[in-house]
Design an enzyme around this catalytic site. Structure first.
Site, short mmCIF file in Angstrom:
data_model
loop_
_atom_site.label_atom_id
_atom_site.label_comp_id
_atom_site.label_asym_id
_atom_site.label_seq_id
_atom_site.Cartn_x
_atom_site.Cartn_y
_atom_site.Cartn_z
N LYS A 158 19.17 6.00 17.71
CA LYS A 158 19.17 5.52 16.31
C LYS A 158 20.60 5.39 15.79
O LYS A 158 21.47 6.18 16.14
CB LYS A 158 18.39 6.51 15.43
CG LYS A 158 16.92 6.59 15.81
CD LYS A 158 16.20 7.73 15.12
CE LYS A 158 15.88 7.44 13.68
NZ LYS A 158 14.98 8.50 13.12
N LYS A 201 14.15 12.93 20.19
CA LYS A 201 12.90 12.85 20.93
C LYS A 201 12.04 11.77 20.26
O LYS A 201 12.00 11.68 19.04
CB LYS A 201 12.20 14.20 20.87
CG LYS A 201 10.85 14.23 21.50
CD LYS A 201 10.72 15.43 22.45
CE LYS A 201 9.50 15.28 23.33
NZ LYS A 201 9.79 14.57 24.59
N HIS A 208 3.36 9.41 9.16
CA HIS A 208 4.52 9.46 8.25
C HIS A 208 4.07 10.23 7.01
O HIS A 208 3.20 9.77 6.28
CB HIS A 208 4.95 8.04 7.88
CG HIS A 208 6.02 8.00 6.81
ND1 HIS A 208 7.29 7.54 7.04
CD2 HIS A 208 5.99 8.39 5.51
CE1 HIS A 208 8.00 7.64 5.92
NE2 HIS A 208 7.23 8.14 4.97
N ARG A 291 16.00 8.51 -4.49
CA ARG A 291 15.61 7.62 -5.60
C ARG A 291 14.11 7.74 -5.82
O ARG A 291 13.42 8.44 -5.07
CB ARG A 291 15.95 6.19 -5.21
CG ARG A 291 15.29 5.82 -3.89
CD ARG A 291 15.34 4.36 -3.57
NE ARG A 291 15.00 4.09 -2.18
CZ ARG A 291 13.78 4.02 -1.68
NH1 ARG A 291 12.74 4.23 -2.46
NH2 ARG A 291 13.57 3.79 -0.41
N VAL A 294 8.55 3.37 -4.29
CA VAL A 294 7.48 2.45 -4.71
C VAL A 294 6.19 3.24 -4.95
O VAL A 294 5.48 3.04 -5.94
CB VAL A 294 7.25 1.37 -3.61
CG1 VAL A 294 6.08 0.47 -3.97
CG2 VAL A 294 8.50 0.56 -3.34
P1 ADP Z 1 15.08 3.45 8.74
O1 ADP Z 1 15.97 4.11 7.72
O2 ADP Z 1 15.80 2.38 9.54
O3 ADP Z 1 13.78 2.98 8.18
P2 ADP Z 1 13.89 5.92 9.84
O4 ADP Z 1 14.68 7.00 10.47
O5 ADP Z 1 13.33 6.16 8.50
O6 ADP Z 1 14.78 4.57 9.86
O7 ADP Z 1 12.74 5.52 10.81
C1 ADP Z 1 11.91 4.40 10.57
C2 ADP Z 1 10.68 4.46 11.43
O8 ADP Z 1 11.03 4.47 12.82
C3 ADP Z 1 9.83 5.70 11.23
O9 ADP Z 1 8.96 5.58 10.13
C4 ADP Z 1 9.09 5.73 12.56
O10 ADP Z 1 8.06 4.76 12.55
C5 ADP Z 1 10.15 5.29 13.56
N1 ADP Z 1 10.88 6.46 14.10
C6 ADP Z 1 12.07 6.96 13.68
N2 ADP Z 1 12.41 8.06 14.39
C7 ADP Z 1 11.43 8.26 15.29
C8 ADP Z 1 11.18 9.25 16.32
N3 ADP Z 1 12.05 10.24 16.57
N4 ADP Z 1 10.03 9.14 17.03
C9 ADP Z 1 9.14 8.13 16.79
N5 ADP Z 1 9.31 7.18 15.85
C10 ADP Z 1 10.44 7.24 15.10
#
Ligand code: ADP
Length: 447
Positions: A158, A201, A208, A291, A294
């Site tokens: 990420k 991981k 969520h 913040r 929605v």
């Molecule tokens: P962004 O800020 O780009 O939206 P997030 O960290 O909130 O990124 O992650 C967005 C989505 O990506 C999560 O809601 C989930 O669906 C997927 N995701 C993120 N991290 C993981 C992880 N460790 N394992 C599985 N899915 C993940």
């Protein structure tokens, strides 16, 4: 208390904030682009200022114009809504420098939570459970392989500066790692101008679940329960519920207390949401939004607390109106995000709404900035309204939702209403049995 609040947003959320300000006897200033001159928030505000042409970067994201609009109208506070400048630390700092209150947390807290590595480090320090992974950014493939072997495959790479689901790549095995790392890094560099990436991981079937918190900025924090936003398409939430069908009261208060203590220790001020993935009874922090969300409306439905009133109170130095013991959860609420989009292809469908009729009756709330004859401009996101339904329990809420969806009429454009009519009759949804991949799989079946 403030005399006059400028609302730096548009659409349903501008109206939402305007209503709260009016109830508190505070004057309101709407700002709008030339494309929004006929918008509802402009009509209902006490004053309005045109801040530029249609593109957001020239209007709703134009900090100088918004500060100028505050000076012209004498607004002493700004509510940023969600999106646009709501998580822009520089905007919060500039307002502070002009002695205008930003209705939200400090620029520093926005900055910490806007950097994912820093946010995760801070969460861990505050006792919030995080996804196992690298301690910070990974520098090269060797380190990535070492971390991945430690936590076990599959893993997800990420972007530290990430947002909107960009710069994320999954590696199922070590063979995928090299490419996943390189792609995530180059995507992150191109999208955010920062190619720092970290490893986590990869959870395979999580839900969520997010916790609504409030801090008073002086060491007090409360939580208002959780929302389940697992029904998503391309990481965009579609349907949200409070409370989560997956949690029991003990889990709710355990994770809620952890979050409330964390924001208290941080000295956080205002509303925030701590987002988790939830799998096999465990919570894993993914990010904090600094913040209003929605989907705050479903929390309002089950707690009876007006979150925007609370934001305004805290920002004006009046503190929180409730303690943790005052907060009780009543029944169940569901929100459907109604978009001006084709319900199958999700292609935006701007145009003129020839007829708009909203459902009513006990337990129904519709937050929307549109009306019959309204022309949806093509420049902004496609959310045209939110249907929020409350019942004494989930079964009653679903019955009421089905009825409300039947009553809802939007003519002249395509909307996602048919998708919700389909979902409300689906047995998995009726049982609350879904994870973050459920909706995309369902849509792929083309049912
Ligand atoms: P962004 O800020 O780009 O939206 P997030 O960290 O909130 O990124 O992650 C967005 C989505 O990506 C999560 O809601 C989930 O669906 C997927 N995701 C993120 N991290 C993981 C992880 N460790 N394992 C599985 N899915 C993940």
């Amino acid at each position: 208390m403030f005399q006059k609040i400028l609302i730096a947003n548009r659409g349903e959320i501008a109206l939402r904030v305007l209503r709260a300000a009016k109830e508190l006897g505070i004057q309101t200033v709407a700002v709008h682009s030339t494309a929004d001159a006929d918008a509802m928030h402009v009509r209902l505000a006490d004053e309005s200022v045109c801040i530029g042409p249609p593109p957001s970067r020239d209007s709703y994201l134009n900090i100088h114009q918004i500060v100028a609009a505050c000076e012209i109208t004498g607004a002493d506070a700004v509510h940023p809504g969600y999106g646009f400048l709501s998580e822009n630390a520089k905007f919060a700092d500039i307002l502070a420098a002009h002695n205008i209150t930003f209705i939200g947390p400090s620029g520093d807290h926005i900055r910490i939570m806007g950097d994912k590595i820093e946010a995760k480090r801070t969460a861990k320090r505050l006792g919030i459970p995080v996804v196992p992974g690298s301690e910070g950014a990974v520098s090269d493939e060797k380190e990535a392989k070492r971390v991945a072997a430690e936590i076990g495959y599959p893993v997800i790479i990420k972007a530290s500066a990430g947002g909107g689901g960009r710069g994320m790549k999954v590696a199922l095995t070590e063979a995928d790692l090299e490419i996943a790392l390189a792609t995530a890094r180059s995507e992150a560099g191109a999208a955010f101008g920062d190619d720092a990436v970290y490893i986590e991981k990869y959870l395979q079937k999580p839900r969520h679940i997010e916790v609504q918190i409030f801090g008073d900025g002086a060491g007090k924090g409360v939580h208002l329960g959780e929302r389940d936003c697992s029904l998503q398409r391309r990481h965009q939430k579609v349907w949200e519920e409070a409370n989560s069908p997956a949690l029991n009261a003990e889990e709710r208060s355990r994770i809620g207390d952890i979050c409330a203590n964390a924001v208290a220790n941080l000295g956080y001020s205002g509303a925030g949401t701590i987002e988790f993935l939830y799998e096999n009874g465990e919570f894993y922090f993914i990010e904090m939004n600094t913040r209003l969300q929605v989907e705050h409306t479903i929390t309002e439905a089950i707690t009876g607390i007006d979150l925007v009133h609370e934001q305004i109170r805290v920002a004006s130095g009046g503190g929180l109106s409730v303690t943790q013991d005052d907060i009780r959860f009543h029944g169940h609420a569901i929100e459907c995000r109604i978009n001006a989009e084709d319900p199958r292809t999700f292609v935006p469908s701007p145009g003129t709404i020839t007829h708009f009729h909203t459902p009513g009756g006990l337990g129904i709330r519709v937050d929307s900035g549109v009306y019959s004859g309204y022309k949806i401009p093509p420049y902004y996101d496609s959310l045209i309204g939110k249907l929020i339904v409350h019942g004494r329990n989930r079964v009653e809420c679903m019955m009421r939702l089905r009825r409300a969806l039947d009553e809802f009429v939007v003519d002249g454009i395509k909307t996602t209403l048919p998708l919700f009519r389909d979902l409300v009759g689906n047995p998995d949804i009726a049982n609350g049995d879904y994870d973050i991949h459920w909706l995309e799989k369902h849509l792929a079946k083309g049912e």
